[in-house]
Design a protein around this motif. Structure first.
Motif, PDB file in Angstrom:
ATOM      1  N   GLU A 135       0.839  -1.105   0.142  1.00  0.00           N
ATOM      2  CA  GLU A 135       0.031  -0.038   0.152  1.00  0.00           C
ATOM      3  C   GLU A 135       1.036   1.278   0.004  1.00  0.00           C
ATOM      4  O   GLU A 135       1.901   1.349   0.678  1.00  0.00           O
ATOM      5  N   PRO A 136       0.575   2.239  -0.705  1.00  0.00           N
ATOM      6  CA  PRO A 136       1.236   3.598  -0.809  1.00  0.00           C
ATOM      7  C   PRO A 136       1.325   4.105   0.774  1.00  0.00           C
ATOM      8  O   PRO A 136       0.221   3.740   1.481  1.00  0.00           O
ATOM      9  N   PRO A 137       2.211   4.867   1.151  1.00  0.00           N
ATOM     10  CA  PRO A 137       2.390   5.343   2.465  1.00  0.00           C
ATOM     11  C   PRO A 137       0.796   6.323   2.712  1.00  0.00           C
ATOM     12  O   PRO A 137       0.793   7.106   1.731  1.00  0.00           O
ATOM     13  N   ARG A 138       0.453   6.374   3.656  1.00  0.00           N
ATOM     14  CA  ARG A 138      -0.650   7.464   4.220  1.00  0.00           C
ATOM     15  C   ARG A 138      -0.131   8.648   3.988  1.00  0.00           C
ATOM     16  O   ARG A 138       0.862   8.965   4.842  1.00  0.00           O
ATOM     17  N   PRO A 139      -0.787   9.676   3.500  1.00  0.00           N
ATOM     18  CA  PRO A 139      -0.132  10.960   3.294  1.00  0.00           C
ATOM     19  C   PRO A 139      -0.393  11.521   4.869  1.00  0.00           C
ATOM     20  O   PRO A 139      -1.525  11.354   5.458  1.00  0.00           O
TER      21      PRO A 139
ATOM     22  N   SER B  34       7.844  13.300   3.790  1.00  0.00           N
ATOM     23  CA  SER B  34       8.745  13.455   5.222  1.00  0.00           C
ATOM     24  C   SER B  34       8.621  15.175   5.391  1.00  0.00           C
ATOM     25  O   SER B  34       8.422  15.618   6.611  1.00  0.00           O
ATOM     26  N   GLY B  35       8.908  15.959   4.314  1.00  0.00           N
ATOM     27  CA  GLY B  35       8.663  17.267   4.598  1.00  0.00           C
ATOM     28  C   GLY B  35       7.248  17.804   5.010  1.00  0.00           C
ATOM     29  O   GLY B  35       7.193  18.576   5.825  1.00  0.00           O
ATOM     30  N   ALA B  36       6.151  17.246   4.162  1.00  0.00           N
ATOM     31  CA  ALA B  36       5.018  17.347   4.724  1.00  0.00           C
ATOM     32  C   ALA B  36       4.647  17.034   6.194  1.00  0.00           C
ATOM     33  O   ALA B  36       4.044  17.803   6.899  1.00  0.00           O
ATOM     34  N   GLN B  37       5.114  15.895   6.646  1.00  0.00           N
ATOM     35  CA  GLN B  37       5.041  15.588   8.044  1.00  0.00           C
ATOM     36  C   GLN B  37       5.770  16.710   9.135  1.00  0.00           C
ATOM     37  O   GLN B  37       5.356  16.937  10.076  1.00  0.00           O
TER      38      GLN B  37
ATOM     39  N   THR C  95       5.082  20.746  12.963  1.00  0.00           N
ATOM     40  CA  THR C  95       5.161  22.216  13.700  1.00  0.00           C
ATOM     41  C   THR C  95       3.582  23.120  13.624  1.00  0.00           C
ATOM     42  O   THR C  95       3.496  23.679  14.713  1.00  0.00           O
ATOM     43  N   ALA C  96       2.892  22.702  12.817  1.00  0.00           N
ATOM     44  CA  ALA C  96       1.568  23.357  12.487  1.00  0.00           C
ATOM     45  C   ALA C  96       0.813  22.944  13.839  1.00  0.00           C
ATOM     46  O   ALA C  96       0.162  23.448  14.654  1.00  0.00           O
TER      47      ALA C  96
ATOM     48  N   ARG D  48       0.705  20.869   3.167  1.00  0.00           N
ATOM     49  CA  ARG D  48      -0.287  20.662   2.183  1.00  0.00           C
ATOM     50  C   ARG D  48       0.397  20.786   0.779  1.00  0.00           C
ATOM     51  O   ARG D  48       0.352  19.888   0.000  1.00  0.00           O
ATOM     52  N   ASP D  49       1.044  21.701   0.559  1.00  0.00           N
ATOM     53  CA  ASP D  49       2.043  21.835  -0.564  1.00  0.00           C
ATOM     54  C   ASP D  49       2.980  20.758  -0.763  1.00  0.00           C
ATOM     55  O   ASP D  49       3.289  20.190  -1.950  1.00  0.00           O
ATOM     56  N   ARG D  50       3.592  20.279   0.223  1.00  0.00           N
ATOM     57  CA  ARG D  50       4.567  19.147   0.125  1.00  0.00           C
ATOM     58  C   ARG D  50       3.944  17.957  -0.132  1.00  0.00           C
ATOM     59  O   ARG D  50       4.530  17.179  -0.790  1.00  0.00           O
TER      60      ARG D  50
END
Length: 140
Positions: free
Chosen positions: A36-40, A81-84, A89-90, A72-74
């Protein structure tokens, strides 16, 4: 062969077919492993929006919103990993703003309750029982 002799012989990398069986007689099958693709990761955009609108103490809500948009952009670019990292931080900015806002609300409610109780106690002085020792009556 004795057990010690069997341990010394290397095992073949495949199972040897019996002498009377040919490969053409066996059924053929193929195994495919699907991952399965990694869950965003979650970007906490709605939470950050509400923090910005209703609890923007020291612009923490606005900062959380900016990091949520970056997350969201990442995520759209596929950099999970950048999105995470941005989402984490948010999330912590939202939690910090929420805790500070709860503390401020508790302080404001306490101050208002104390002010109202002080005003009510000045409006209704306690009843005096008996004579007032500071009032003079009669001849002196």
């Amino acid at each position: 062969p004795p057990p010690s002799r069997r341990m010394q012989q290397p095992l073949p990398p495949y199972e040897v077919l019996p002498a009377g069986v040919s490969m053409e007689e066996l059924p053929r099958s193929t195994s495919v492993l699907l991952e399965e693709p990694p869950r965003p990761p979650r970007d906490h955009l709605v939470w950050s929006l509400f923090t910005t609108l209703y609890g923007n103490f020291c612009c923490l809500g606005l900062l959380a919103f900016v990091f949520s948009v970056k997350s969201r952009d990442r995520k759209v670019l596929g950099d999970y990993s950048g999105a995470q990292s941005y989402a984490s931080t948010a999330k912590w900015l939202n939690i910090t703003a929420l805790v500070i806002n709860i503390i401020i609300v508790i302080i404001v409610i306490t101050v208002i309750a104390l002010a109202i109780s002080g005003a009510l106690s000045r409006m209704n002085p306690p009843p005096s029982y008996g004579q007032n020792p500071f009032s003079f009556s009669g001849d002196t």
